[in-house]
Design a protein around this motif. Structure first.
Motif, PDB file in Angstrom:
ATOM      1  N   SER A  59      48.337 -18.135 -18.890  1.00  0.00           N
ATOM      2  CA  SER A  59      47.981 -19.547 -18.942  1.00  0.00           C
ATOM      3  C   SER A  59      47.839 -20.002 -20.373  1.00  0.00           C
ATOM      4  O   SER A  59      47.462 -19.242 -21.244  1.00  0.00           O
ATOM      5  N   GLY A  61      46.819 -23.805 -22.756  1.00  0.00           N
ATOM      6  CA  GLY A  61      46.400 -25.194 -22.668  1.00  0.00           C
ATOM      7  C   GLY A  61      46.006 -25.730 -24.022  1.00  0.00           C
ATOM      8  O   GLY A  61      45.603 -24.984 -24.888  1.00  0.00           O
ATOM      9  N   ARG A  74      45.823 -18.495 -22.453  1.00  0.00           N
ATOM     10  CA  ARG A  74      44.423 -18.768 -22.141  1.00  0.00           C
ATOM     11  C   ARG A  74      43.922 -17.732 -21.142  1.00  0.00           C
ATOM     12  O   ARG A  74      44.712 -17.058 -20.494  1.00  0.00           O
ATOM     13  N   PHE A 112      48.231 -31.758 -14.670  1.00  0.00           N
ATOM     14  CA  PHE A 112      48.702 -30.465 -15.153  1.00  0.00           C
ATOM     15  C   PHE A 112      50.116 -30.633 -15.689  1.00  0.00           C
ATOM     16  O   PHE A 112      50.940 -31.334 -15.090  1.00  0.00           O
ATOM     17  N   THR A 114      53.022 -27.974 -16.724  1.00  0.00           N
ATOM     18  CA  THR A 114      53.389 -26.556 -16.757  1.00  0.00           C
ATOM     19  C   THR A 114      54.625 -26.346 -17.619  1.00  0.00           C
ATOM     20  O   THR A 114      55.568 -27.137 -17.590  1.00  0.00           O
ATOM     21  N   SER A 200      42.500 -19.596 -12.616  1.00  0.00           N
ATOM     22  CA  SER A 200      41.503 -19.790 -13.657  1.00  0.00           C
ATOM     23  C   SER A 200      40.616 -20.987 -13.313  1.00  0.00           C
ATOM     24  O   SER A 200      40.646 -21.472 -12.180  1.00  0.00           O
ATOM     25  N   LEU A 241      39.388 -23.411 -22.100  1.00  0.00           N
ATOM     26  CA  LEU A 241      39.706 -24.123 -20.868  1.00  0.00           C
ATOM     27  C   LEU A 241      38.836 -25.374 -20.732  1.00  0.00           C
ATOM     28  O   LEU A 241      38.668 -25.910 -19.645  1.00  0.00           O
ATOM     29  N   ASP A 258      47.610 -28.574 -20.343  1.00  0.00           N
ATOM     30  CA  ASP A 258      48.908 -27.936 -20.515  1.00  0.00           C
ATOM     31  C   ASP A 258      48.808 -26.452 -20.174  1.00  0.00           C
ATOM     32  O   ASP A 258      47.890 -25.774 -20.648  1.00  0.00           O
ATOM     33  N   VAL A 259      49.741 -25.948 -19.413  1.00  0.00           N
ATOM     34  CA  VAL A 259      49.683 -24.570 -18.934  1.00  0.00           C
ATOM     35  C   VAL A 259      51.019 -23.882 -19.199  1.00  0.00           C
ATOM     36  O   VAL A 259      52.041 -24.259 -18.613  1.00  0.00           O
ATOM     37  N   LEU A 261      53.223 -20.838 -18.475  1.00  0.00           N
ATOM     38  CA  LEU A 261      53.240 -19.870 -17.368  1.00  0.00           C
ATOM     39  C   LEU A 261      54.499 -19.022 -17.451  1.00  0.00           C
ATOM     40  O   LEU A 261      55.599 -19.497 -17.214  1.00  0.00           O
TER      41      LEU A 261
END
Length: 264
Positions: A59, A61, A74, A112, A114, A200, A241, A258-259, A261
């Protein structure tokens, strides 16, 4: 429905299943080094899953740490005992579909975004199933511990820009935990099957929470007994987070997370 007692998800935080991507490596892929890499070298906080649909993920962000791009690793955090796969595909999660009642509270729009960590870039990642679940203004979760309904639970699949937006309410609190929202990410293949999983939690600035919780219906619960700094889960990377929210208690808030992945 009664507020929950002491929360049990203090355990197994950041439990790892092999290393996928360290924060240092993520920054190197993005062409960042030096001071940025040193800042990000807090440890490997990513997971890799085994079979499709199993646990794992990475993750990232922009929230909570300034000056870093979205695709920075993260920490994964415990799922906790209140996850239920309701399979409710919806953007507005406030209504209980069994009663039609809408959860009261200060509105919160949570977006979100991704991405996949790539060389010098964060590439938008579509077809990621995002689950969100949280307590209501009085610290109650739906459909667990004898509670009924499905309020404040929902899922969406990210679009071509890697985005999915949820309309919810600012969370309340319950004993032993700071104010937070749970989320789970599952990349989907062409057949709609999950190919990995990352779980998370998101946290909130204390000053904003103070303003929100001073209002009804939150004020009926009284003052929360656990701040971010005293939450055992938050202390394991929660500052990475921490949402940056804009808005007001009168008009509601908005936050983007922002993630990055890199599973599935």
């Amino acid at each position: 429905m009664n507020p929950h007692p002491q929360h049990p998800d203090d355990d197994n935080d950041d439990e790892m299943i092999g290393t996928l991507l360290s924060r240092r490596r993520a920054l190197r892929l993005l062409g960042l080094g030096g001071g940025a890499a040193a800042l990000a070298a807090g440890g490997v906080l990513a997971q890799r899953g085994g079979p499709p649909g199993g646990a794992g993920g990475s993750s990232a962000g922009t929230s909570g740490v300034t000056g870093l791009p979205g695709c920075v690793v993260r920490p994964a955090m415990t799922e906790g005992p209140y996850y239920v796969d309701e399979k409710l595909r919806r953007s507005d999660i406030r209504m209980d579909t069994t009663t039609g009642k809408v959860s009261g509270g200060v509105p919160l729009v949570l977006e979100f975004v991704t991405s996949r960590v790539a060389v010098n870039a964060c590439q938008p990642r579509a077809n990621v199933l995002i689950d969100v679940w949280q307590c209501d203004a009085l610290g109650v979760y739906s459909d667990v511990q004898g509670n009924t309904g499905d309020f404040l639970r929902g899922t969406q699949v990210t679009n071509a820009q890697g985005k999915a937006t949820f309309t919810t309410v600012y969370p309340g609190w319950y004993p032993g935990r700071a104010v937070h929202i749970h989320f789970k990410l599952r990349p989907l293949n062409a057949a709609g099957q999950a190919t990995g999983e990352f779980t998370s939690q998101l946290f909130f600035p204390e000053a904003v929470t103070d303003q929100v919780h001073a209002r009804a219906p939150y004020s009926r619960k009284g003052k929360r007994n656990t701040l971010n700094a005293n939450d055992g889960i938050y202390r394991n990377g929660g500052n990475q987070l921490l949402l940056s929210v804009t808005g007001s208690p009168e008009k509601g808030y908005r936050a983007t997370f922002d993630v990055g992945l890199n599973i599935g």
